[in-house]
Design a protein around this motif. Structure first.
Motif, PDB file in Angstrom:
ATOM      1  N   LEU A  62       0.836  -1.210   0.000  1.00 52.71           N
ATOM      2  CA  LEU A  62       0.000   0.000   0.000  1.00 52.71           C
ATOM      3  C   LEU A  62       0.867   1.255   0.000  1.00 52.71           C
ATOM      4  O   LEU A  62       0.533   2.253  -0.653  1.00 52.71           O
ATOM      5  CB  LEU A  62      -0.950  -0.004   1.193  1.00 52.71           C
ATOM      6  CG  LEU A  62      -2.074  -1.038   1.148  1.00 52.71           C
ATOM      7  CD1 LEU A  62      -2.825  -1.077   2.473  1.00 52.71           C
ATOM      8  CD2 LEU A  62      -3.018  -0.758   0.001  1.00 52.71           C
ATOM      9  N   ILE A  63       1.966   1.209   0.708  1.00 51.71           N
ATOM     10  CA  ILE A  63       2.883   2.353   0.739  1.00 51.71           C
ATOM     11  C   ILE A  63       3.584   2.500  -0.611  1.00 51.71           C
ATOM     12  O   ILE A  63       3.796   3.616  -1.093  1.00 51.71           O
ATOM     13  CB  ILE A  63       3.905   2.201   1.886  1.00 51.71           C
ATOM     14  CG1 ILE A  63       3.192   2.198   3.226  1.00 51.71           C
ATOM     15  CG2 ILE A  63       4.964   3.286   1.835  1.00 51.71           C
ATOM     16  CD1 ILE A  63       2.369   3.428   3.517  1.00 51.71           C
ATOM     17  N   LEU A  64       3.916   1.374  -1.242  1.00 58.43           N
ATOM     18  CA  LEU A  64       4.532   1.405  -2.571  1.00 58.43           C
ATOM     19  C   LEU A  64       3.631   2.118  -3.568  1.00 58.43           C
ATOM     20  O   LEU A  64       4.101   2.884  -4.417  1.00 58.43           O
ATOM     21  CB  LEU A  64       4.819  -0.026  -3.052  1.00 58.43           C
ATOM     22  CG  LEU A  64       5.416  -0.168  -4.444  1.00 58.43           C
ATOM     23  CD1 LEU A  64       6.881   0.224  -4.410  1.00 58.43           C
ATOM     24  CD2 LEU A  64       5.253  -1.571  -4.956  1.00 58.43           C
ATOM     25  N   ARG A  65       2.340   1.889  -3.472  1.00 57.92           N
ATOM     26  CA  ARG A  65       1.366   2.483  -4.403  1.00 57.92           C
ATOM     27  C   ARG A  65       1.413   4.004  -4.415  1.00 57.92           C
ATOM     28  O   ARG A  65       1.146   4.625  -5.428  1.00 57.92           O
ATOM     29  CB  ARG A  65      -0.058   2.073  -4.025  1.00 57.92           C
ATOM     30  CG  ARG A  65      -0.361   0.628  -4.165  1.00 57.92           C
ATOM     31  CD  ARG A  65      -1.792   0.359  -3.781  1.00 57.92           C
ATOM     32  NE  ARG A  65      -2.718   0.915  -4.741  1.00 57.92           N
ATOM     33  CZ  ARG A  65      -3.039   0.343  -5.897  1.00 57.92           C
ATOM     34  NH1 ARG A  65      -2.506  -0.789  -6.230  1.00 57.92           N
ATOM     35  NH2 ARG A  65      -3.884   0.923  -6.709  1.00 57.92           N
ATOM     36  N   ILE A  66       1.708   4.601  -3.276  1.00 59.74           N
ATOM     37  CA  ILE A  66       1.682   6.067  -3.181  1.00 59.74           C
ATOM     38  C   ILE A  66       3.086   6.671  -3.172  1.00 59.74           C
ATOM     39  O   ILE A  66       3.241   7.871  -2.956  1.00 59.74           O
ATOM     40  CB  ILE A  66       0.897   6.530  -1.923  1.00 59.74           C
ATOM     41  CG1 ILE A  66       1.542   6.016  -0.641  1.00 59.74           C
ATOM     42  CG2 ILE A  66      -0.557   6.108  -2.029  1.00 59.74           C
ATOM     43  CD1 ILE A  66       1.000   6.647   0.614  1.00 59.74           C
ATOM     44  N   GLY A  67       4.101   5.846  -3.395  1.00 55.07           N
ATOM     45  CA  GLY A  67       5.474   6.356  -3.426  1.00 55.07           C
ATOM     46  C   GLY A  67       6.013   6.688  -2.064  1.00 55.07           C
ATOM     47  O   GLY A  67       6.845   7.579  -1.924  1.00 55.07           O
ATOM     48  N   GLY A  68       5.579   5.966  -1.048  1.00 53.79           N
ATOM     49  CA  GLY A  68       5.960   6.270   0.313  1.00 53.79           C
ATOM     50  C   GLY A  68       7.272   5.666   0.786  1.00 53.79           C
ATOM     51  O   GLY A  68       7.736   5.981   1.870  1.00 53.79           O
ATOM     52  N   HIS A  69       7.885   4.800  -0.033  1.00 53.52           N
ATOM     53  CA  HIS A  69       9.176   4.225   0.356  1.00 53.52           C
ATOM     54  C   HIS A  69      10.293   5.216   0.023  1.00 53.52           C
ATOM     55  O   HIS A  69      10.134   6.102  -0.810  1.00 53.52           O
ATOM     56  CB  HIS A  69       9.411   2.896  -0.367  1.00 53.52           C
ATOM     57  CG  HIS A  69       8.519   1.800   0.109  1.00 53.52           C
ATOM     58  ND1 HIS A  69       8.676   1.179   1.320  1.00 53.52           N
ATOM     59  CD2 HIS A  69       7.437   1.218  -0.471  1.00 53.52           C
ATOM     60  CE1 HIS A  69       7.735   0.263   1.473  1.00 53.52           C
ATOM     61  NE2 HIS A  69       6.969   0.272   0.401  1.00 53.52           N
ATOM     62  N   VAL A  70      11.412   5.038   0.662  1.00 50.09           N
ATOM     63  CA  VAL A  70      12.557   5.919   0.453  1.00 50.09           C
ATOM     64  C   VAL A  70      13.008   5.820  -1.006  1.00 50.09           C
ATOM     65  O   VAL A  70      13.103   4.730  -1.560  1.00 50.09           O
ATOM     66  CB  VAL A  70      13.723   5.531   1.390  1.00 50.09           C
ATOM     67  CG1 VAL A  70      14.960   6.335   1.088  1.00 50.09           C
ATOM     68  CG2 VAL A  70      13.309   5.704   2.840  1.00 50.09           C
ATOM     69  N   ALA A  71      13.275   6.964  -1.613  1.00 49.51           N
ATOM     70  CA  ALA A  71      13.751   6.991  -2.996  1.00 49.51           C
ATOM     71  C   ALA A  71      14.794   8.083  -3.154  1.00 49.51           C
ATOM     72  O   ALA A  71      14.673   9.163  -2.574  1.00 49.51           O
ATOM     73  CB  ALA A  71      12.587   7.248  -3.946  1.00 49.51           C
ATOM     74  N   ILE A  72      15.805   7.787  -3.929  1.00 49.68           N
ATOM     75  CA  ILE A  72      16.822   8.773  -4.279  1.00 49.68           C
ATOM     76  C   ILE A  72      16.625   9.055  -5.762  1.00 49.68           C
ATOM     77  O   ILE A  72      16.760   8.163  -6.593  1.00 49.68           O
ATOM     78  CB  ILE A  72      18.243   8.252  -3.993  1.00 49.68           C
ATOM     79  CG1 ILE A  72      18.368   7.914  -2.505  1.00 49.68           C
ATOM     80  CG2 ILE A  72      19.288   9.268  -4.439  1.00 49.68           C
ATOM     81  CD1 ILE A  72      19.651   7.213  -2.126  1.00 49.68           C
ATOM     82  N   THR A  73      16.288  10.286  -6.091  1.00 51.37           N
ATOM     83  CA  THR A  73      15.899  10.616  -7.465  1.00 51.37           C
ATOM     84  C   THR A  73      16.955  11.418  -8.217  1.00 51.37           C
ATOM     85  O   THR A  73      16.669  11.925  -9.306  1.00 51.37           O
ATOM     86  CB  THR A  73      14.576  11.408  -7.455  1.00 51.37           C
ATOM     87  OG1 THR A  73      14.765  12.613  -6.730  1.00 51.37           O
ATOM     88  CG2 THR A  73      13.451  10.586  -6.851  1.00 51.37           C
ATOM     89  N   ASN A  74      18.166  11.533  -7.687  1.00 54.60           N
ATOM     90  CA  ASN A  74      19.189  12.359  -8.340  1.00 54.60           C
ATOM     91  C   ASN A  74      19.469  11.899  -9.768  1.00 54.60           C
ATOM     92  O   ASN A  74      19.538  12.712 -10.682  1.00 54.60           O
ATOM     93  CB  ASN A  74      20.490  12.353  -7.538  1.00 54.60           C
ATOM     94  CG  ASN A  74      20.352  13.031  -6.202  1.00 54.60           C
ATOM     95  OD1 ASN A  74      19.284  13.546  -5.871  1.00 54.60           O
ATOM     96  ND2 ASN A  74      21.402  13.024  -5.418  1.00 54.60           N
ATOM     97  N   LEU A  75      19.658  10.587  -9.970  1.00 59.15           N
ATOM     98  CA  LEU A  75      19.943  10.072 -11.307  1.00 59.15           C
ATOM     99  C   LEU A  75      18.757  10.310 -12.236  1.00 59.15           C
ATOM    100  O   LEU A  75      18.920  10.785 -13.361  1.00 59.15           O
ATOM    101  CB  LEU A  75      20.272   8.579 -11.247  1.00 59.15           C
ATOM    102  CG  LEU A  75      20.505   7.896 -12.599  1.00 59.15           C
ATOM    103  CD1 LEU A  75      21.672   8.538 -13.343  1.00 59.15           C
ATOM    104  CD2 LEU A  75      20.750   6.401 -12.397  1.00 59.15           C
ATOM    105  N   GLN A  76      17.564   9.997 -11.759  1.00 57.77           N
ATOM    106  CA  GLN A  76      16.367  10.203 -12.579  1.00 57.77           C
ATOM    107  C   GLN A  76      16.228  11.667 -12.974  1.00 57.77           C
ATOM    108  O   GLN A  76      15.931  11.989 -14.123  1.00 57.77           O
ATOM    109  CB  GLN A  76      15.122   9.752 -11.824  1.00 57.77           C
ATOM    110  CG  GLN A  76      13.829  10.044 -12.581  1.00 57.77           C
ATOM    111  CD  GLN A  76      12.618   9.644 -11.808  1.00 57.77           C
ATOM    112  OE1 GLN A  76      12.288   8.481 -11.768  1.00 57.77           O
ATOM    113  NE2 GLN A  76      11.962  10.616 -11.202  1.00 57.77           N
ATOM    114  N   ASP A  77      16.459  12.564 -12.043  1.00 53.86           N
ATOM    115  CA  ASP A  77      16.313  13.996 -12.314  1.00 53.86           C
ATOM    116  C   ASP A  77      17.327  14.488 -13.340  1.00 53.86           C
ATOM    117  O   ASP A  77      17.072  15.448 -14.063  1.00 53.86           O
ATOM    118  CB  ASP A  77      16.452  14.803 -11.022  1.00 53.86           C
ATOM    119  CG  ASP A  77      15.342  14.501 -10.030  1.00 53.86           C
ATOM    120  OD1 ASP A  77      14.321  13.922 -10.433  1.00 53.86           O
ATOM    121  OD2 ASP A  77      15.517  14.840  -8.843  1.00 53.86           O
ATOM    122  N   ALA A  78      18.480  13.853 -13.406  1.00 56.43           N
ATOM    123  CA  ALA A  78      19.529  14.280 -14.326  1.00 56.43           C
ATOM    124  C   ALA A  78      19.308  13.780 -15.754  1.00 56.43           C
ATOM    125  O   ALA A  78      19.951  14.265 -16.680  1.00 56.43           O
ATOM    126  CB  ALA A  78      20.885  13.797 -13.814  1.00 56.43           C
TER     127      ALA A  78
END
Length: 174
Positions: A62-78
């Protein structure tokens, strides 16, 4: 399909609510008994611990569905937009492989523990350790249900009927 997804999420949510309610009642009763009669339930701590384990694994999807787990988005943002989509698709495939492996490992571990019983409740540890394969199985289902919007737009399912998903840093949605 949308109706089945709604039923699935609702059942998963109610299972968590029931487990949390049971845990609160058991711990509350144990505290009340301890202070009113100087006795406590010998199995209360153990039951609360095992309910917490089940809630953790059952609620992860349920937490995965809403993006509630820890994520590092530096690579994605670049990355450019197409690169972001490819990265998110690789993440989904990698997570599906990992979750599937954990279901397999969890089943093996639970089977090995089926003849040992818990100290206070005297139930087979199989029921405690089954939380792992069940939880990772739920994670697989939840991930498959959100994979398309996550890969294409970086969007997660909105929480509580909100109109749009929460934007992620870098312009992606999540």
């Amino acid at each position: 399909m949308k109706k089945l997804e709604t039923i699935f999420v609702t059942l998963n949510s109610w299972a968590l609510i029931l487990m949390l309610t049971a845990m609160a009642l058991i711990v509350g009763a144990n505290i009340a008994l301890r202070y009113t009669s100087s006795h406590s339930l010998s199995w209360a701590d153990e039951a609360a611990r095992y309910l917490m384990i089940w809630m953790t694994f059952a609620g992860a999807g349920l937490i995965l569905r809403i993006g509630g787990h820890v994520a590092i988005t530096n690579l994605q943002d670049a990355l450019p937009m197409m690169g972001q989509k490819i990265l998110r698709a690789c993440l989904v495939v990698g997570l599906l492989i990992f979750f599937g492996f954990m279901v397999h490992v969890g089943v093996q571990y639970a089977q090995r523990m089926q003849f040992q019983v818990t100290p206070a409740l005297r139930i087979p540890f199989l029921y405690v350790y089954a939380a792992m394969p069940v939880g990772f199985g739920l994670l697989i289902v939840h991930l498959l249900l959100i994979a398309r919007p996550f890969i294409t737009a970086g969007a997660f399912k909105p929480m509580n009927g909100a109109d749009s998903a929460t934007p992620m840093p870098g312009g992606a949605r999540g």
